[in-house]
Motif scaffolding. Structure first.
Motif: not given
Ligand code: APR
Length: 278
Positions: A7-24
């Protein structure tokens, strides 16, 4: 984000975003880099933590400086300190942590591109990470040989000597026997340079429990492409982590951070089951 990037936006750079990235399903090639911090929960001290680290507890060995215990030139003329330490660190009495189990789970899910470890405790193997997915950058206690004639020394003899605390000598040439651990002054195993390109190919890099002070291992995180997020699970901020927009710093105990990621992925039960059965 482009179709396959994080994900691009700053606040998305979190463990939640990493989990989404793996789940994608877009994070197919995950490279994991580990150091002594991943094994402290198993009861093996790390090297540089103040007070508890190995390097601040070697006074009894009367070393000129702490790292001498792993220095090949020092070992040649005074092997005893290393063998005192070897008796405490020798594999067999320690169990893998839940963080080691998480790496084995990544491999089971076909997501582990490669694990580079600096540790010599073989806990990754014990957790079930396939050996073709492990690069033990600083060697391990798994094998040993004479430092003069390079003849390999039998494992069972080695265990006997180490547990008795005496210094094994080569039957052929009376040279000193040393485990295949990379001492300061020795070259890293060939596998390290042969396999380091895996970090360049990574879609995601997880860095667990290391101070990133020893090169060339410490140069691995910077080999990751800009588009590959780098997640640090460590008590403290280290190396260049935090300098890239996609870096995620999960500071604190690595077992807590890893359990948090497993929870976000919906892998908690699988992880705990795997860990219970290693
Ligand atoms: N959770 C998260 N981080 C931890 C934990 C924990 N439970 N315990 C320790 N740490 C962190 C410490 O804060 C430190 O940043 O792990 C890191 C351990 O750093 P070091 O002790 O320097 O160990 P490492 O990075 O593996 O050392 C590299 O140095 O002596 C050589 O060859 C030896 O492979 C070793 C190399």
């Amino acid at each position: 984000a482009d179709a396959h990037g994080p994900p691009e936006t700053l606040q998305e750079r979190s463990l939640e975003a990493v989990a989404e990235y793996i789940k994608s399903g877009d994070a197919r090639r995950i490279v994991v880099l580990t150091g002594a911090g991943i094994s402290t929960a198993a009861g093996i001290p790390d090297f540089r933590s103040p007070k508890t680290g190995l390097y601040s507890n070697l006074a009894r060995l009367k070393l000129p400086y702490a790292e001498a215990v792993f220095d090949i030139a020092y070992f040649r003329n005074r092997p005893e300190p290393f063998y005192v330490l070897a008796q405490e660190l020798y594999p067999g009495k320690f169990q893998p942590t839940v963080s080691h189990a998480f790496i084995a789970l990544l491999a089971q899910k076909g997501l582990l591109q490669m694990l580079f470890t600096q540790n010599i405790d073989c806990l990754e193997r014990a957790a079930g990470v396939p050996s073709d997915k492990i690069v033990e950058a600083h060697g391990s206690f798994a094998t040993q040989r004479c430092i003069e004639c390079k003849v390999e020394f039998p494992d069972d003899h080695m265990r006997k000597h180490v547990l008795r605390g005496d210094v094994p000598r080569c039957k052929e040439c009376k040279g000193l026997v040393k485990p295949d651990i990379t001492f300061f002054g020795e070259a890293l195993p060939r596998a390290f340079s042969e396999k380091s390109h895996n970090t360049v190919m990574a879609d995601l890099v997880l860095i667990i429990g290391t101070s990133l002070t020893v090169y060339p291992f410490a140069s691995l995180p910077d080999m990751a492409r800009q588009k590959a997020p780098r997640v640090l699970f460590n008590m403290e901020k280290v190396g260049s982590l935090g300098s890239r927009v996609d870096d995620v710093l999960e500071l604190g105990s690595c077992d807590n951070g890893i359990r948090k990621l497993a929870g976000l992925l919906g892998w908690t039960d699988e992880l705990e089951d795997l860990w219970r059965n290693v």
